[in-house]
Scaffold this active site. Structure first.
Site, PDB file in Angstrom:
ATOM      1  CG  HIS A 132      -2.935   2.648   3.400  1.00 25.83           C
ATOM      2  ND1 HIS A 132      -1.961   2.667   2.218  1.00 25.83           N
ATOM      3  CD2 HIS A 132      -3.531   3.837   3.500  1.00 25.83           C
ATOM      4  CE1 HIS A 132      -2.115   4.061   1.855  1.00 25.83           C
ATOM      5  NE2 HIS A 132      -2.987   4.782   2.650  1.00 25.83           N
ATOM      6  CG  ASP A 209       0.445   0.147   7.970  1.00 30.17           C
ATOM      7  OD1 ASP A 209       0.982   1.258   8.517  1.00 30.17           O
ATOM      8  OD2 ASP A 209      -0.201   0.128   6.793  1.00 30.17           O
ATOM      9  CD  GLN A 212      -3.255   6.929  10.144  1.00 26.73           C
ATOM     10  OE1 GLN A 212      -3.491   7.846  11.070  1.00 26.73           O
ATOM     11  NE2 GLN A 212      -2.845   7.384   9.060  1.00 26.73           N
ATOM     12  CE  LYS A 235       0.484   8.544   7.158  1.00 26.71           C
ATOM     13  NZ  LYS A 235      -0.826   8.742   6.330  1.00 26.71           N
ATOM     14  CB  CYS A 373      -5.267   4.684   0.527  1.00 21.62           C
ATOM     15  SG  CYS A 373      -4.681   6.058  -0.324  1.00 21.62           S
TER      16      CYS A 373
HETATM   17  N1  PMP Z   1      -0.711   2.568   6.163  1.00 18.03           N
HETATM   18  C1  PMP Z   1      -1.733   3.181   6.661  1.00 18.03           C
HETATM   19  C2  PMP Z   1      -2.616   2.795   7.859  1.00 18.03           C
HETATM   20  C3  PMP Z   1      -1.754   4.575   6.506  1.00 18.03           C
HETATM   21  O1  PMP Z   1      -2.596   5.193   7.045  1.00 18.03           O
HETATM   22  C4  PMP Z   1      -0.918   5.116   5.359  1.00 18.03           C
HETATM   23  C5  PMP Z   1      -0.980   6.821   4.922  1.00 18.03           C
HETATM   24  N2  PMP Z   1      -2.232   7.096   4.689  1.00 18.03           N
HETATM   25  C6  PMP Z   1       0.074   4.296   4.772  1.00 18.03           C
HETATM   26  C7  PMP Z   1       0.254   2.975   5.256  1.00 18.03           C
HETATM   27  C8  PMP Z   1       0.917   4.856   3.878  1.00 18.03           C
HETATM   28  O2  PMP Z   1       1.880   5.903   4.527  1.00 18.03           O
HETATM   29  P1  PMP Z   1       2.749   6.778   3.454  1.00 18.03           P
HETATM   30  O3  PMP Z   1       1.997   7.348   2.531  1.00 18.03           O
HETATM   31  O4  PMP Z   1       3.508   7.782   4.425  1.00 18.03           O
HETATM   32  O5  PMP Z   1       3.875   5.873   3.070  1.00 18.03           O
END
Ligand code: PMP
Length: 415
Positions: A132, A209, A212, A235, A373
């Protein structure tokens, strides 16, 4: 409102569970909502909403500061939530749990603080091609600042990490490895235990990270031996605006503060400031008190249902979805990993993902379209974006059937 039949789930009583979530009962365009955008954010159960209301109506007050009754209550609840998080991921110490704003904030904290202390010109940071943006850009920024290089573990056509390339990239120059446990755009589950073991054999720490992963699979940071683990409250059925950074005590003690301000200090004079102990060293300013407490409630809720039962229910549902989607002619999966969780990304014929998303939306089916993203993933597959259906344990087979019907309808309209 038309009534849709819910096929009973073999593992959890999903029909009962769905009643816990007010928004799942709320129609969209006059029809029941089919919410398949759980990788973006999850819906919130009633207990979580009540916990937020209780905080602001019964004991709203600042933490760690006041001697008065309300402040003590708020502090106790906030620290209790930290304890719950530590228990949920099996951290050794509560002070290894840092409250942040979310995964993005957690990763920025590590990139900046670890980078300032440990990155020198010529060093490398190793990430993967399926990260991401929030696990790419913070590292790019600190690498640029410190004269270090960003290296990338490539992926294959199935959307899996090329582990033989990882072995080669894991040289003495690498100071930290930062990878996602589960890809938000491909649904790939990465072999993070293997990644951590190999990195540790070379003396290199690993950030996972977990944005997910936390809501889909049991996490034991001690068993994994992760050095850092980041996730977001929203999440995992909790509120937005709060997240967690788990870090091993030995690393966090070595790292400088990320932000300066109240709470993170021991003593301040104009000549010199001394910093507070963990976890407060990394928690400058008034935190999201309500968010932290309510995240604790969300984790209680998940624990009550059981993360193992959640995983089983979701795996069955995703297998069902995969089978049904496979049968749609001209549908191709983007990312087809042997081990997947959470999300399924696909394209249908030459239908633009945005057009598909709009047609599904008009049938009250919420999916995400675009690059999610993860632009480098889209570049790898040479596509503008995907349609992504992402699942939570409250989703049903009937909802998958509606998704399939919706896609067939879009095909009739656009192909
Ligand atoms: N890493 C991953 C794999 C994600 O899916 C996301 C959110 N889509 C993020 C990081 C970022 O999370 P947040 O926007 O809640 O900070």
């Amino acid at each position: 409102m038309t009534k849709r039949a819910v096929i009973p789930d073999p593992v959890l009583d999903i029909e009962q569970i769905r009643k816990d979530f007010p928004l799942l009962q709320t129609p969209v365009y006059g029809k029941p909502l089919v919410y398949l955008d759980n990788a973006a954010t999850t819906q919130k159960p009633q207990v979580v909403l009540e916990s937020l209301y209780n905080y602001y109506t019964r004991y709203n007050s600042n933490v760690h500061r006041g001697v008065h009754f309300l402040s003590q209550q708020a502090t106790e609840a906030y620290e209790q939530a930290r304890k719950k998080v530590a228990g949920f991921i099996n951290a050794r110490h509560e002070h290894e749990i840092i409250f942040t704003k979310g995964t993005t904030n957690s990763i920025n904290l590590v990139a900046s603080s670890f980078g300032k202390k440990f990155l020198q010109p010529g060093d490398e940071v190793l990430i993967s091609a399926m990260e991401h943006h929030s696990n790419i850009v913070p590292w790019q920024m600190i690498c640029e600042e410190r004269g270090a290089a960003l290296k990338v573990i490539p992926i294959n056509e199935q959307g899996e990490l090329r582990m033989e390339a990882f072995d080669e990239l894991l040289t003495g120059k690498v100071k930290i490895v930062a990878v996602t446990y589960i890809s938000n755009s491909l649904g790939t589950v990465n072999p993070i235990a293997e990644i951590i073991n190999k990195a540790h054999a070379a003396g290199i720490p690993v950030l996972i990270d977990g944005a997910q992963a936390i809501q889909h699979v049991p996490i034991d940071v001690r068993e994994l031996d992760a050095d850092f683990f980041a996730f977001s409250g929203h999440k995992i059925y909790g509120p937005t605006g709060v997240g967690i950074l788990y870090g091993k005590e030995e690393w966090l003690n070595e790292m400088p503060p990320y932000e300066g301000g109240g709470d993170m200090i021991k003593n301040v004079t104009f000549a010199k400031t001394t910093y507070n102990e963990l976890p407060f060293k990394f928690e400058a300013g008034t935190p999201d008190i309500a968010g932290g407490i309510v995240l604790g409630t969300a984790l209680d809720y998940v624990q009550q249902i059981g993360i193992t039962a959640i995983r089983r229910a979701e795996e069955e549902l995703i297998q069902y979805a995969y089978n049904r989607l496979s049968a749609i002619s001209s549908l191709r999966f983007i990312g087809d990993a042997g081990h997947r969780s959470g999300a399924i990304s696909f394209l249908v014929g030459d239908i633009h993902p945005f057009d598909m998303g709009e047609i599904l939306d008009k049938q009250s089916i919420a999916v995400r379209t675009g690059h999610h993203c993860t632009q480098p993933v889209m570049d790898f597959f040479n596509i503008p974006g995907t349609v992504r259906a992402s699942f939570a344990f409250y989703n049903t087979r009937s909802e998958v059937d509606l998704l399939v019907e919706g896609i067939e309808k879009a095909k009739r309209m656009l192909m």
